[in-house]
Design a protein around this motif. Structure first.
Motif, mmCIF file in Angstrom:
data_model
loop_
_atom_site.group_PDB
_atom_site.id
_atom_site.type_symbol
_atom_site.label_atom_id
_atom_site.label_comp_id
_atom_site.label_asym_id
_atom_site.label_seq_id
_atom_site.Cartn_x
_atom_site.Cartn_y
_atom_site.Cartn_z
ATOM 1 N N UNK A 187 16.645 -0.392 -28.984
ATOM 2 C CA UNK A 187 16.851 -1.808 -28.732
ATOM 3 C C UNK A 187 17.227 -1.988 -27.273
ATOM 4 N N UNK A 188 17.069 -3.216 -26.781
ATOM 5 C CA UNK A 188 17.474 -3.514 -25.407
ATOM 6 C C UNK A 188 16.439 -3.094 -24.391
ATOM 7 N N UNK A 189 16.844 -3.222 -23.119
ATOM 8 C CA UNK A 189 15.874 -3.013 -22.039
ATOM 9 C C UNK A 189 16.433 -2.123 -20.940
ATOM 10 N N UNK A 190 17.420 -2.592 -20.197
ATOM 11 C CA UNK A 190 17.909 -1.861 -19.029
ATOM 12 C C UNK A 190 18.809 -0.698 -19.431
ATOM 13 N N UNK A 191 18.680 0.421 -18.703
ATOM 14 C CA UNK A 191 19.462 1.617 -18.996
ATOM 15 C C UNK A 191 20.850 1.499 -18.375
ATOM 16 N N UNK A 192 21.874 1.834 -19.152
ATOM 17 C CA UNK A 192 23.246 1.893 -18.659
ATOM 18 C C UNK A 192 23.777 3.299 -18.906
ATOM 19 N N UNK A 193 24.213 3.981 -17.859
ATOM 20 C CA UNK A 193 24.706 5.356 -17.971
ATOM 21 C C UNK A 193 26.232 5.359 -17.900
ATOM 22 N N UNK A 194 26.866 6.049 -18.840
ATOM 23 C CA UNK A 194 28.308 6.221 -18.798
ATOM 24 C C UNK A 194 29.107 5.161 -19.534
ATOM 25 N N UNK A 195 28.459 4.112 -20.027
ATOM 26 C CA UNK A 195 29.155 3.074 -20.782
ATOM 27 C C UNK A 195 29.098 3.404 -22.265
ATOM 28 N N UNK A 196 30.253 3.430 -22.919
ATOM 29 C CA UNK A 196 30.302 3.784 -24.346
ATOM 30 C C UNK A 196 30.766 2.632 -25.226
#
Length: 405
Positions: free
Chosen positions: A35-44
């Motif tokens: 799901x979703x579009x943009x990648x977020x690294x390190x967010x939990x």
């Protein structure tokens, strides 16, 4: 599936609906779904990622298997393997909501996820129904005993602060005795380690009475205090952790589910006398005590190959790649990041590496084509931890040369 290349090799992006069926225990089946579009690294923070339309692999259907049985489970997985993300997702689904609006929003979110597609009744039955105590010990890395007492008190106070609005509610006079006992320990926990060790169990008693419901207890990085404690204080830290966790995990009729996550099964063996009723779930087999039973956590942490392929297919659609290019991106991912096998030969990928890889190739078609041409990728996982644990066990085993952390 993919649009074949024209003269300029381009294709219009379109939303991908292709998925591959995977199974956790044979009972809860769901397609590999993102799901979703943009990648977020390190967010939990799981629900924040959903609200901000960040890219996620949907693991929500695995909640069905986890909630089937009352049990105390201990999960062991490597660093950056999605443990905190999964526990946060469980917390967001199970924890009682403060308002009807919050509960309605959560139900709406989870009704769009795979858990609702597998069992349309599950969200109504379980979403927002349990007081959840979520204790995160990742920052409890003591050097001295005084530092340990301070750090563990801070971690516990973060839990009690979340429930302060409930603990301070004096309208429920029937809870005065439990409330008074709990408040005395909270007020004194920075001064007395004997008080702090009992607070989570006291909080379970209070919340279960307040909500007339069983509690869920989630403990993240439960082994961090012992792993990081110097030799001279490790035994005392270990004893405290047994006293802290045992009342929550052992035959507590007010706890429906107790889940701990950590990285070091060797370290768990030293705690096991106080947690001998817990079911351990390491990466490489079903369970120490139930070898025939498939693990409900087999696919909960890490990405399966089907999930990785679905992520890459989404990038290929978005950037208009042709089918052969997408296949090469999958081969590169398999070559560079295929480092784990779970029970029954299931191939798993480290989420940190894969999401970093996805972020890079999704930034531009040029990045994709460079990766396709070179057949290589970056080593993202190496910078996420140190070799302290390996050094300790190497030296304990009598390594001929000192392996420095």
């Amino acid at each position: 599936m993919f649009k074949r290349a024209h003269s300029d090799g381009a294709a219009l992006p379109r939303k991908r609906t292709r998925s591959t069926t995977i199974s956790s225990t044979g009972s809860s089946r769901a397609p590999a779904r993102v799901t979703g579009d943009n990648v977020s690294i390190g967010t939990t923070n799981w629900i924040r990622l959903v609200r901000e339309n960040k890219l996620l692999v949907d693991k929500t259907h695995l909640l069905l298997d986890i909630m089937k049985l009352r049990s105390s489970d201990i999960i062991f997985r490597p660093r950056r393997f999605g443990k905190t993300m999964f526990l946060n997702m469980a917390y967001d689904f199970l924890n009682v909501a403060e308002t009807e609006e919050e509960l309605a929003e959560r139900k709406r979110i989870f009704e769009e996820m795979s858990v609702h597609k597998v069992d349309p009744t599950f969200v109504d039955k379980h979403c927002g129904k349990y007081p959840v105590i979520y204790l995160n010990l990742k920052d409890v890395r003591p050097v001295t005993l005084d530092q340990f007492r301070s750090k563990i008190a801070r971690a516990i106070s973060m839990v009690t602060d979340k429930w302060e609005h409930v603990i301070s509610n004096t309208l429920r006079t029937s809870l005065n005795r439990i409330r008074g006992r709990l408040n005395r320990k909270i007020d004194n926990m920075h001064n007395s380690i004997d008080d702090s060790v009992m607070i989570p169990a006291e909080l379970v008693d209070y919340l279960s009475e307040y909500y007339n419901a069983e509690c869920i207890v989630l403990v993240d990085e439960f082994d961090a205090p012992v792993i990081n404690a110097p030799n001279e204080i490790r035994e005392e830290v270990r004893g405290y952790m047994c006293d802290l966790l045992s009342p929550l995990a052992k035959d507590n009729k007010k706890v429906r589910k107790f889940i701990m996550a950590g990285i070091d099964p060797v370290n768990f063996n030293t705690l096991e006398s106080g947690l001998n009723n817990c079911e351990p779930y390491p990466l490489h087999k079903h369970s120490d005590r139930s070898r025939e039973k498939a693990s409900p956590y087999q696919f909960a942490f890490g990405f399966t190959e089907e999930e990785v392929n679905t992520l890459i297919d989404n990038v290929a659609d978005k950037l208009g790649l042709v089918e052969g290019q997408a296949d090469q991106l999958k081969r590169v991912a398999r070559k560079w990041y295929n480092g784990y096998y779970a029970c029954r030969g299931v191939r798993l990928y480290n989420p940190w590496s894969i999401m970093s890889y996805i972020r890079y190739i999704s930034e531009s078609k040029e990045n994709c084509l460079k990766t396709v041409e070179s057949g290589s990728a970056s080593r993202y996982w190496l910078s996420t931890g140190d070799k302290t644990i390996l050094a300790r066990y190497f030296n304990m085993a009598g390594g001929t040369k000192e392996l420095m952390p």
